[in-house]
Design an enzyme around this catalytic site. Sequence first.
Site, PDB file in Angstrom:
ATOM      1  N   CYS A   2       0.864  -1.185   0.000  1.00 19.53           N
ATOM      2  CA  CYS A   2       0.000   0.000   0.000  1.00 19.53           C
ATOM      3  C   CYS A   2       0.898   1.231   0.000  1.00 19.53           C
ATOM      4  O   CYS A   2       1.945   1.274   0.629  1.00 19.53           O
ATOM      5  CB  CYS A   2      -0.919   0.092   1.203  1.00 19.53           C
ATOM      6  SG  CYS A   2      -2.093  -1.248   1.306  1.00 19.53           S
ATOM      7  N   ARG A  27       3.687   0.144  -5.051  1.00 17.45           N
ATOM      8  CA  ARG A  27       3.537  -0.496  -3.751  1.00 17.45           C
ATOM      9  C   ARG A  27       2.247  -1.310  -3.645  1.00 17.45           C
ATOM     10  O   ARG A  27       2.070  -2.086  -2.712  1.00 17.45           O
ATOM     11  CB  ARG A  27       3.551   0.555  -2.645  1.00 17.45           C
ATOM     12  CG  ARG A  27       4.822   1.373  -2.604  1.00 17.45           C
ATOM     13  CD  ARG A  27       4.765   2.343  -1.459  1.00 17.45           C
ATOM     14  NE  ARG A  27       4.731   1.627  -0.197  1.00 17.45           N
ATOM     15  CZ  ARG A  27       5.788   1.284   0.510  1.00 17.45           C
ATOM     16  NH1 ARG A  27       6.992   1.614   0.085  1.00 17.45           N
ATOM     17  NH2 ARG A  27       5.666   0.636   1.637  1.00 17.45           N
ATOM     18  N   TRP A  77      -2.995  -2.540  -1.693  1.00 20.08           N
ATOM     19  CA  TRP A  77      -2.712  -3.955  -1.971  1.00 20.08           C
ATOM     20  C   TRP A  77      -3.544  -4.720  -0.947  1.00 20.08           C
ATOM     21  O   TRP A  77      -3.251  -4.701   0.239  1.00 20.08           O
ATOM     22  CB  TRP A  77      -1.228  -4.256  -1.803  1.00 20.08           C
ATOM     23  CG  TRP A  77      -0.842  -5.619  -2.277  1.00 20.08           C
ATOM     24  CD1 TRP A  77      -0.529  -5.999  -3.548  1.00 20.08           C
ATOM     25  CD2 TRP A  77      -0.723  -6.810  -1.468  1.00 20.08           C
ATOM     26  NE1 TRP A  77      -0.234  -7.345  -3.584  1.00 20.08           N
ATOM     27  CE2 TRP A  77      -0.345  -7.860  -2.332  1.00 20.08           C
ATOM     28  CE3 TRP A  77      -0.903  -7.085  -0.118  1.00 20.08           C
ATOM     29  CZ2 TRP A  77      -0.141  -9.165  -1.889  1.00 20.08           C
ATOM     30  CZ3 TRP A  77      -0.706  -8.380   0.332  1.00 20.08           C
ATOM     31  CH2 TRP A  77      -0.322  -9.418  -0.551  1.00 20.08           C
ATOM     32  N   ASN A 101      -1.627   1.680   6.124  1.00 16.64           N
ATOM     33  CA  ASN A 101      -0.802   0.643   5.511  1.00 16.64           C
ATOM     34  C   ASN A 101      -0.377  -0.293   6.626  1.00 16.64           C
ATOM     35  O   ASN A 101       0.126   0.167   7.648  1.00 16.64           O
ATOM     36  CB  ASN A 101       0.427   1.287   4.850  1.00 16.64           C
ATOM     37  CG  ASN A 101       1.421   0.246   4.361  1.00 16.64           C
ATOM     38  OD1 ASN A 101       1.056  -0.892   4.098  1.00 16.64           O
ATOM     39  ND2 ASN A 101       2.683   0.646   4.239  1.00 16.64           N
ATOM     40  N   GLY A 102      -0.604  -1.595   6.440  1.00 17.89           N
ATOM     41  CA  GLY A 102      -0.212  -2.559   7.466  1.00 17.89           C
ATOM     42  C   GLY A 102      -1.341  -3.523   7.750  1.00 17.89           C
ATOM     43  O   GLY A 102      -2.287  -3.642   6.969  1.00 17.89           O
ATOM     44  N   GLU A 482      16.549 -17.526  -9.985  1.00 10.40           N
ATOM     45  CA  GLU A 482      16.141 -16.138 -10.208  1.00 10.40           C
ATOM     46  C   GLU A 482      15.526 -15.975 -11.614  1.00 10.40           C
ATOM     47  O   GLU A 482      14.544 -15.251 -11.789  1.00 10.40           O
ATOM     48  CB  GLU A 482      17.351 -15.207 -10.000  1.00 10.40           C
ATOM     49  CG  GLU A 482      17.137 -13.755 -10.359  1.00 10.40           C
ATOM     50  CD  GLU A 482      16.000 -13.068  -9.614  1.00 10.40           C
ATOM     51  OE1 GLU A 482      15.415 -13.665  -8.717  1.00 10.40           O
ATOM     52  OE2 GLU A 482      15.686 -11.917  -9.970  1.00 10.40           O
ATOM     53  N   LYS A 486      11.752 -14.567 -12.304  1.00  8.92           N
ATOM     54  CA  LYS A 486      11.523 -13.384 -13.148  1.00  8.92           C
ATOM     55  C   LYS A 486      10.461 -13.686 -14.198  1.00  8.92           C
ATOM     56  O   LYS A 486       9.543 -12.906 -14.408  1.00  8.92           O
ATOM     57  CB  LYS A 486      12.849 -13.028 -13.823  1.00  8.92           C
ATOM     58  CG  LYS A 486      13.373 -11.692 -13.882  1.00  8.92           C
ATOM     59  CD  LYS A 486      13.621 -10.804 -12.730  1.00  8.92           C
ATOM     60  CE  LYS A 486      12.798 -10.923 -11.492  1.00  8.92           C
ATOM     61  NZ  LYS A 486      13.417 -10.526 -10.281  1.00  8.92           N
ATOM     62  N   GLU A 489       6.831 -14.150 -12.511  1.00  7.31           N
ATOM     63  CA  GLU A 489       6.136 -13.024 -11.882  1.00  7.31           C
ATOM     64  C   GLU A 489       5.649 -11.987 -12.879  1.00  7.31           C
ATOM     65  O   GLU A 489       4.650 -11.334 -12.625  1.00  7.31           O
ATOM     66  CB  GLU A 489       6.981 -12.380 -10.780  1.00  7.31           C
ATOM     67  CG  GLU A 489       8.189 -11.616 -11.255  1.00  7.31           C
ATOM     68  CD  GLU A 489       8.936 -10.930 -10.113  1.00  7.31           C
ATOM     69  OE1 GLU A 489       8.307 -10.456  -9.171  1.00  7.31           O
ATOM     70  OE2 GLU A 489      10.177 -10.856 -10.205  1.00  7.31           O
ATOM     71  N   HIS A 505      15.085 -37.542 -12.040  1.00  7.08           N
ATOM     72  CA  HIS A 505      14.450 -38.209 -10.892  1.00  7.08           C
ATOM     73  C   HIS A 505      12.973 -37.854 -10.778  1.00  7.08           C
ATOM     74  O   HIS A 505      12.388 -37.998  -9.713  1.00  7.08           O
ATOM     75  CB  HIS A 505      15.213 -37.870  -9.607  1.00  7.08           C
ATOM     76  CG  HIS A 505      16.631 -38.351  -9.644  1.00  7.08           C
ATOM     77  ND1 HIS A 505      16.957 -39.682  -9.555  1.00  7.08           N
ATOM     78  CD2 HIS A 505      17.796 -37.690  -9.834  1.00  7.08           C
ATOM     79  CE1 HIS A 505      18.272 -39.823  -9.657  1.00  7.08           C
ATOM     80  NE2 HIS A 505      18.801 -38.621  -9.839  1.00  7.08           N
ATOM     81  N   LYS A 604       5.515  -4.131  -4.561  1.00  8.60           N
ATOM     82  CA  LYS A 604       6.970  -4.012  -4.496  1.00  8.60           C
ATOM     83  C   LYS A 604       7.525  -4.309  -3.108  1.00  8.60           C
ATOM     84  O   LYS A 604       8.529  -4.980  -2.963  1.00  8.60           O
ATOM     85  CB  LYS A 604       7.357  -2.588  -4.923  1.00  8.60           C
ATOM     86  CG  LYS A 604       8.851  -2.336  -4.954  1.00  8.60           C
ATOM     87  CD  LYS A 604       9.491  -3.070  -6.101  1.00  8.60           C
ATOM     88  CE  LYS A 604      10.981  -2.855  -6.165  1.00  8.60           C
ATOM     89  NZ  LYS A 604      11.605  -3.884  -7.026  1.00  8.60           N
TER      90      LYS A 604
HETATM   91  O1  M6R Z   1      12.553  -5.563  -0.719  1.00  7.03           O
HETATM   92  P1  M6R Z   1      13.050  -6.970  -0.630  1.00  7.03           P
HETATM   93  O2  M6R Z   1      14.326  -7.160  -1.348  1.00  7.03           O
HETATM   94  O3  M6R Z   1      13.113  -7.472   0.795  1.00  7.03           O
HETATM   95  O4  M6R Z   1      11.953  -7.836  -1.351  1.00  7.03           O
HETATM   96  C1  M6R Z   1      12.024  -9.234  -1.346  1.00  7.03           C
HETATM   97  C2  M6R Z   1      11.129  -9.834  -2.396  1.00  7.03           C
HETATM   98  O5  M6R Z   1       9.798  -9.486  -2.152  1.00  7.03           O
HETATM   99  C3  M6R Z   1      11.508  -9.369  -3.798  1.00  7.03           C
HETATM  100  O6  M6R Z   1      12.841  -9.658  -4.070  1.00  7.03           O
HETATM  101  C4  M6R Z   1      10.615 -10.028  -4.854  1.00  7.03           C
HETATM  102  O7  M6R Z   1      10.853 -11.394  -4.882  1.00  7.03           O
HETATM  103  C5  M6R Z   1      10.902  -9.385  -6.200  1.00  7.03           C
HETATM  104  N1  M6R Z   1       9.841  -8.485  -6.525  1.00  7.03           N
HETATM  105  C6  M6R Z   1      11.017 -10.326  -7.311  1.00  7.03           C
HETATM  106  O8  M6R Z   1      11.366  -9.676  -8.482  1.00  7.03           O
END
Ligand code: M6R
Length: 609
Positions: A2, A27, A77, A101-102, A482, A486, A489, A505, A604
Amino acid sequence: MCGIIGYTGTLDAKKVIIEGLKSLEYRGYDSAGIALLKEDPEHSLYIMKEAGPVSVLEESTKEDAVKSGCGIGHTRWATHGGVTDQNAHPHTTGRVTLIHNGIIENYRELINSYNLAEQLVSETDSEVALRIIDYYYEKYQDPVKAIKKAVGVIIGAYSFCIMFAGDPGKIYCIRNVSPLVAAASETGALVASDLTAIVPYTRDYFVLPEDTIAVLSKEGITLTDLSGNPVEPEMLHADWDVESVKKGGYPHFMLKEINEQPEALENTIKPRIAKGLPDFTEDGIPDSLFREAKEICIVACGTANYAGMVGKSIFELLMRIPVNVHIASEFRYEDPLVGPGTLCIVISQSGETIDTLEAMKLAMEKGAKSLAIVNVKGSTIAREADHVFYTHAGPEISVASTKAYSVQLAALYLIACRMAYVRGALSEQAAAAFLQQVLKAVPVIQELLKNVVGMKHVSEKMVKAKDAFYIGRGLDYAFSLEGALKLKEISYVHAEAYPAGELKHGTIALIEEGTPVVAIATQEKIYQKTISNVREVKARGAYVTLITKKGKAAGSDLCDIHLEIPEIEDEFTVFPVAVILQLIAYYTADGKGLDVDKPRNLAKSVTVE
Ligand code: M6R
């Protein structure tokens, strides 16, 4: 999660808030809303909130000329309650209007103890907080007293911005765990979840201390603790400007941020070189931290966690010291084996990820020393850690992490190098040579970014795929984790990363004619082993993209697309490989016409557990 913003001053509050919401939208983007206290004799409230992105709110409010210099805005969010207009913030009742937010953990108990069930018009925990503040405001007719009483009974994480109709021109704020930064500029006072909404007005700001009530007015900001004592904030200066939060001619932030990696790496590495070696004197990180550590635990989430997986290999390779990498949300509940003698390296771009923060606190409670690798200055993890290594990637706006991953890796490589040097595991000469290889990532990525045709080519296959596999061994497997994340997501193609040797396996059953497989084989000592696994999937019809160092033979019997990385030693291939994998994901999502920077269901900064 948020995004929240409040503004009071001499400018048109509606404009400031809508612009602020646009920059905070990364956010959370389920719904958006704005509330303005009008400059009419009654100080009546203008409120507009609806499900959908900020652009929908902007359109709906476009024709409304609202004379107001004071307002709050929110981009959501969803946690409690679906994505509906009713659940969007701001929430208002009586003479109180609030954004939050929270998560209010005890909101059910509060509904019962304050008899709120009949009054609630939304499904949110935030409205419960609002109604409690309203209850005390009606009782005491005093905003500060009402806030104090309310936070005395609320359990959870929150940042609140509140307007009271009886106190026009002012915004009251308080936070616990969830972030809030504030700044006074020539044209008024601002508060927001993060700096992106503030830098267009000023680069001098402070992080609102927890349990402190901030009162914003056009004259400035006053802070008092819960006993009424004045609080002096610690002023910070943003070292990036408003241009950094714009797309700068790129179609998406993600593509811009991918292209910013050489600069981000340079900014992170170069200020930390002294006499040819990594040096953390300016960071205040003592060598004793590295000398005294008996073991390392790395804790992080998502991309940051995958950076940690690469880090583990490098630490173990250089020092033969045990390193465990933990997913932060699991670490907290597995009674982790950490204590005095453990160096806990915590990695977080935002510095606000609640699971990572709580995991770090737990490790510290158990006696571990913490070293946080964080991108956002003044963030909670940075403030609570024993030591901080700031990465200098500048603001990362796209939800998919790219440049933050590269600088996290650079930080880990530098820390590993310094640590190995001070422990005598690397000679001065070897440490200097290692550092030169880390630096070499900069020109290597620059070269790679000049020609992206190969990655576009891979994406043409990916856009039609339902599933994809990323395979590799050792370090290459860590990279593939990774790469798969990518792709998933932002393009919504189901992708799995697998250790290449483990496929047979079970998972190899999923390979059929045309299944895309991205095989990473950049590690010489296991190259042939990986290639054997590539042959196994190729023989079963996979459409193989093979990523290798230069000069490897790769005929059509082995792969369909061969991508070569510029020359760099095996331990450092992650830097170019990461860029290749980011671009494959980017062009796939773009090719599918998806909103690359704002993938569905994501936000984010993940400040809920
Ligand atoms: O802000 P952070 O690095 O702690 O965030 C961790 C994950 O939420 C973040 O890396 C997330 O996996 C990415 N958006 C992926 O691209």
